[in-house]
Write an enzyme that holds these catalytic residues in place. Structure first.
Site, PDB file in Angstrom:
ATOM      1  N   LEU A   1      44.764  34.906  42.006  1.00 43.64           N
ATOM      2  CA  LEU A   1      45.171  35.568  40.775  1.00 43.64           C
ATOM      3  C   LEU A   1      46.080  36.760  41.038  1.00 43.64           C
ATOM      4  O   LEU A   1      47.083  36.945  40.349  1.00 43.64           O
ATOM      5  CB  LEU A   1      43.934  36.025  39.997  1.00 43.64           C
ATOM      6  CG  LEU A   1      43.167  34.949  39.236  1.00 43.64           C
ATOM      7  CD1 LEU A   1      41.787  35.458  38.837  1.00 43.64           C
ATOM      8  CD2 LEU A   1      43.948  34.507  38.005  1.00 43.64           C
TER       9      LEU A   1
ATOM     10  N   TYR B   1      27.527  40.022  42.327  1.00 43.38           N
ATOM     11  CA  TYR B   1      28.845  39.830  41.699  1.00 43.38           C
ATOM     12  C   TYR B   1      28.765  40.014  40.181  1.00 43.38           C
ATOM     13  O   TYR B   1      29.600  40.686  39.571  1.00 43.38           O
ATOM     14  CB  TYR B   1      29.343  38.432  42.061  1.00 43.38           C
ATOM     15  CG  TYR B   1      30.665  38.027  41.455  1.00 43.38           C
ATOM     16  CD1 TYR B   1      31.857  38.542  41.926  1.00 43.38           C
ATOM     17  CD2 TYR B   1      30.703  37.076  40.432  1.00 43.38           C
ATOM     18  CE1 TYR B   1      33.073  38.132  41.387  1.00 43.38           C
ATOM     19  CE2 TYR B   1      31.907  36.660  39.891  1.00 43.38           C
ATOM     20  CZ  TYR B   1      33.086  37.195  40.372  1.00 43.38           C
ATOM     21  OH  TYR B   1      34.291  36.793  39.833  1.00 43.38           O
TER      22      TYR B   1
ATOM     23  N   LYS C   1      30.703  42.874  38.054  1.00 40.10           N
ATOM     24  CA  LYS C   1      31.673  42.495  37.032  1.00 40.10           C
ATOM     25  C   LYS C   1      31.264  42.999  35.645  1.00 40.10           C
ATOM     26  O   LYS C   1      32.129  43.319  34.817  1.00 40.10           O
ATOM     27  CB  LYS C   1      31.847  40.975  37.028  1.00 40.10           C
ATOM     28  CG  LYS C   1      32.611  40.437  38.236  1.00 40.10           C
ATOM     29  CD  LYS C   1      34.001  41.038  38.345  1.00 40.10           C
ATOM     30  CE  LYS C   1      34.871  40.301  39.337  1.00 40.10           C
ATOM     31  NZ  LYS C   1      36.204  40.942  39.512  1.00 40.10           N
TER      32      LYS C   1
END
Length: 301
Positions: A19, A171, A175
């Site tokens: 990305l 994670y 996030k």
């Protein structure tokens, strides 16, 4: 391309692959000068000798754009400060920060040790906070000096941050923290001309190829729904002056779909006007849950 970002200087972290690389190339194609940050590590955070940031810089320059590489660790104060200085020293300004860097160390919670927790939270959450802090300090100084910026920050969360993901407690927590950080930063920095938004992308990267191999595979022909380049147009627009007035928002981006996420909202409520006892509190909760929307399903649950 339309020149949407002509004259802007954009920093993208974790831009050596996936990305981040797609974002850096897309910004450059729209006229931005890009600082390509990548520490050059493997999927688990170990050193990678290949130097991916330099390769992306060469791609941009070969296409006629302007870019410079930065290989510092943006989850440290020194590395984050150096990142912002690189933009200012090289191009004399900073307009947009895209926080994207991250890696995985997946474990079920009972097997997740403290080092694996800390490593992922450090890169994802601290790695968003420190570049944001140093960029914001620069923009605040500019605003106080009478040079109000048209500044943009785009943070990178995940569906795991919105709904959680089995085997990704570290994670998912990091996030989710990025989403809260985005809301606070948007509220605090708006007075200085800074807009802050977040995306929750779904795309093929080194992280998702391993975790969701079946759904992330590229098709033999036709539209590649999971190509990271599908996410970049939204990021470029959010990072441009054209996004004026859009701040404190979270967007899902996948394939050809963009969704405005509405986050935590108050649902059914009961107010007794006095203290509940435990039994009636439980009865009331069950009644309220019957009136509430069904929550989204945790990934892998």
């Amino acid at each position: 391309m339309t020149g949407l970002c002509d004259g802007r200087v954009v920093v993208v972290t974790g831009a050596g692959r996936g990305l981040g690389r797609a974002h850096a190339l897309a910004f450059a194609a729209e006229g931005a000068r890009v600082v390509v940050n990548d520490l050059g590590v493997g999927l688990d955070g170990t050193p990678d000798p290949e130097g991916p940031a330099g390769r992306v810089v060469e791609e941009i320059r070969s296409a006629g754009g302007e870019a410079v590489a930065h290989g510092g660790d943006i989850a440290t104060t020194a590395g984050a400060a150096s990142l912002i200085r690189t933009a200012l020293d090289t191009y004399g300004r900073l307009d947009t920060l895209v926080n994207n860097a991250g890696f995985l160390r997946d474990r079920m919670l009972v097997n997740l040790d403290e080092e694996e927790w800390d490593a992922v939270v450090r890169v994802h959450l601290t790695g968003h906070f420190l570049p944001l802090k140093h960029a914001a300090a620069h923009w605040r100084a500019e605003a106080k000096a009478g040079h109000a910026p048209t500044a943009r920050i785009v943070n990178t969360s995940s569906g795991a941050g919105l709904l959680g993901a089995v085997g990704q407690g570290n994670y998912s927590a990091a996030k989710a923290g990025i989403l809260a950080l985005t809301l606070v930063a948007a509220a605090e920095l708006g007075r200085y001309g800074v807009q802050v938004n977040a995306i929750a992308p779904a795309a093929r990267t080194r992280m998702t190829e391993r975790t969701f191999a079946d759904t992330m595979a590229a098709p033999a022909s036709g539209f590649d729904a999971m190509a990271p380049e599908n996410v970049s147009p939204l990021v470029v627009w959010l990072g441009s002056a054209a996004s004026a007035g859009v701040t404190g928002r979270v967007f899902e981006a996948e394939a050809g779909r963009i969704t405005v996420m509405e986050g935590w909202r108050r649902g059914p409520t009961a107010d007794k006007g006095a203290r509940w006892d435990a039994r009636e509190a439980g009865e009331t909760v069950m009644k309220l849950l019957g009136e509430a929307e069904t929550p989204g399903r945790v990934y892998g649950g």
